[in-house]
Design a protein around this motif. Structure first.
Motif, short mmCIF file in Angstrom:
data_model
loop_
_atom_site.label_atom_id
_atom_site.label_comp_id
_atom_site.label_asym_id
_atom_site.label_seq_id
_atom_site.Cartn_x
_atom_site.Cartn_y
_atom_site.Cartn_z
N PHE A 171 12.24 -13.58 9.26
CA PHE A 171 12.06 -12.16 9.48
C PHE A 171 10.62 -11.92 9.91
O PHE A 171 9.70 -12.62 9.49
N VAL A 172 10.43 -10.95 10.79
CA VAL A 172 9.11 -10.61 11.30
C VAL A 172 8.91 -9.11 11.20
O VAL A 172 9.74 -8.34 11.67
N LEU A 173 7.80 -8.71 10.58
CA LEU A 173 7.44 -7.30 10.49
C LEU A 173 6.20 -7.09 11.35
O LEU A 173 5.14 -7.64 11.08
N ASP A 174 6.34 -6.30 12.40
CA ASP A 174 5.24 -6.05 13.32
C ASP A 174 5.26 -4.57 13.71
O ASP A 174 5.72 -4.19 14.78
N LYS A 175 4.81 -3.74 12.79
CA LYS A 175 4.84 -2.29 13.00
C LYS A 175 3.50 -1.66 12.62
O LYS A 175 2.72 -2.23 11.87
N LYS A 176 3.28 -0.46 13.13
CA LYS A 176 2.08 0.28 12.77
C LYS A 176 2.20 0.76 11.34
O LYS A 176 3.28 1.11 10.88
N TRP A 177 1.09 0.79 10.64
CA TRP A 177 1.07 1.23 9.27
C TRP A 177 -0.28 1.85 8.96
O TRP A 177 -1.21 1.77 9.78
N LYS A 178 -0.41 2.45 7.82
CA LYS A 178 -1.67 3.05 7.40
C LYS A 178 -2.36 2.12 6.42
O LYS A 178 -1.89 1.89 5.31
N ALA A 179 -3.47 1.57 6.85
CA ALA A 179 -4.19 0.62 6.00
C ALA A 179 -4.77 1.35 4.80
O ALA A 179 -5.18 2.51 4.90
N ALA A 183 0.83 -1.21 0.00
CA ALA A 183 0.00 0.00 0.00
C ALA A 183 0.87 1.26 0.00
O ALA A 183 0.65 2.19 0.79
N LYS A 184 1.89 1.26 -0.88
CA LYS A 184 2.80 2.40 -1.07
C LYS A 184 3.61 2.74 0.18
O LYS A 184 4.10 3.85 0.34
N GLN A 185 3.78 1.76 1.07
CA GLN A 185 4.61 1.94 2.27
C GLN A 185 5.67 0.84 2.27
O GLN A 185 5.39 -0.31 1.96
N SER A 186 6.91 1.23 2.62
CA SER A 186 8.01 0.27 2.64
C SER A 186 8.59 0.12 4.04
O SER A 186 8.70 1.10 4.80
N PHE A 187 8.98 -1.10 4.37
CA PHE A 187 9.59 -1.41 5.65
C PHE A 187 10.77 -2.34 5.40
O PHE A 187 10.74 -3.14 4.46
N GLU A 188 11.79 -2.23 6.22
CA GLU A 188 12.95 -3.11 6.09
C GLU A 188 13.19 -3.87 7.38
O GLU A 188 12.97 -3.34 8.47
N CYS A 189 13.62 -5.10 7.24
CA CYS A 189 13.95 -5.91 8.42
C CYS A 189 15.04 -6.90 8.04
O CYS A 189 15.40 -7.05 6.87
N GLN A 190 15.57 -7.59 9.06
CA GLN A 190 16.68 -8.51 8.85
C GLN A 190 16.34 -9.88 9.41
O GLN A 190 15.63 -9.99 10.42
#
Length: 306
Positions: A59-67, A45-52
């Protein structure tokens, strides 16, 4: 969102009657070559996140975002996953498609279900678990069988008490992430409603070990959707009833019903029967078949009569 970076083992996909091919696939699933410290970019949804990734490649992505404002197709949202490091020899990035589930606002309740011997015949109570090991190693997704009546029942759960809902289903199991592809294919082949699949790690430092995997997963789901009540399904083969009863005590008024399917009449099954009888304030019910769940659901407005 959770994922894993592994070396490609070229596992055969599709239907085959070859036991040798099934054994080779099973070996490849468990003999994984993990990629630790890999850099991953997730775009949704036009938002990018990076993790390792950790030492087991997870890898686990657990962050707030704009739905996104626009409703997704069937409540699923496509996600672009890119491996930033390492790259291929020609410096091209490896890309994959991920998915995020957004439960409908039309949902009346959610369903959290065990897999082994609740919806999938695994014979976990067999002597030394030999039949379970045979099914896991020698059978593919097209050869595995569902528990009687569960596909029809789960479709009814999705439609809810008035037949007009879009209730979410979460598949939760102690099975390892190594057989994720097999379970996803099984659910698709048998036409179970699509839902997130939550498994556990068998690695050196387990991410979701046997003792707390189900508790922590259920707690996370209930906290993520604080206004949604849930139905819990499991069996008496292991400790589903223990986990579910503790959850019902911790989240009063959030659990509409707990269905525990009776397996073999062994010591643990008798212990669970006493446990349920003791905790009368918890809506836990011992059942023998999907028909028992259907009858209770109809009587209590969980399911509707067609």
């Amino acid at each position: 969102m959770k994922g894993r970076v592994l070396e490609d083992e070229n596992i055969f996909k599709g239907k085959t009657d070859s036991q040798i091919q099934n054994i080779i696939n099973s070996f490849k699933r468990f003999e994984t070559d993990e990629i630790p410290n890999a850099d991953v970019r997730i775009t949704c949804a036009k938002q990018s996140f990076e993790c390792q990734t950790d030492e087991e490649g997870y890898f686990v992505l657990d962050k707030k975002w704009k739905a996104p404002a626009k409703k997704s197709t069937n409540n699923w949202l496509d996600v672009k996953v890119e491996l930033l490091f390492p790259t291929k020899e020609n410096n091209k990035r490896i890309k994959a498609k991920g998915e995020i589930y957004l439960p409908s606002k039309n949902a009346d309740y959610g369903i959290i279900t065990d897999i082994d011997d609740t919806i999938l015949q695994t014979h976990v109570t067999s002597l030394f678990k030999l039949r379970m090991l045979y099914a896991t190693m020698f059978k593919n997704a097209h050869q595995r069988l569902p528990m009687e009546g569960m596909v029809k029942l789960f479709k009814a759960f999705v439609e809810g008490g008035d037949g007009k809902r879009e209730n979410p289903i979460f598949y939760l199991s102690h099975s390892p992430w190594n057989i994720y592809d097999l379970l996803v294919e099984f659910l698709s082949v048998q036409k179970f409603p699509k839902g997130p699949l939550l498994l556990r790690d068998f690695g050196i430092t387990p991410s979701g070990n046997y003792a707390d995997h189900k508790n922590s997963s259920i707690n996370h789901i209930l906290k993520t959707y604080p206004k949604l009540p849930f139905i819990l399904l499991g069996d008496s083969a292991e400790k589903d009833a223990d986990f579910y009863i503790e959850v019902a005590k911790k989240f009063p008024d959030r659990i509409k019903a707990i269905y525990i399917r009776q397996t073999r009449d062994n010591k643990n099954a008798r212990r669970i029967k006493k446990l349920i009888q003791k905790n009368t304030q918890v809506p836990a019910i011992l059942i023998n078949s999907s028909k028992d769940i259907q009858e209770h659901g109809l009587e209590n407005g969980i399911l509707y009569r067609k």
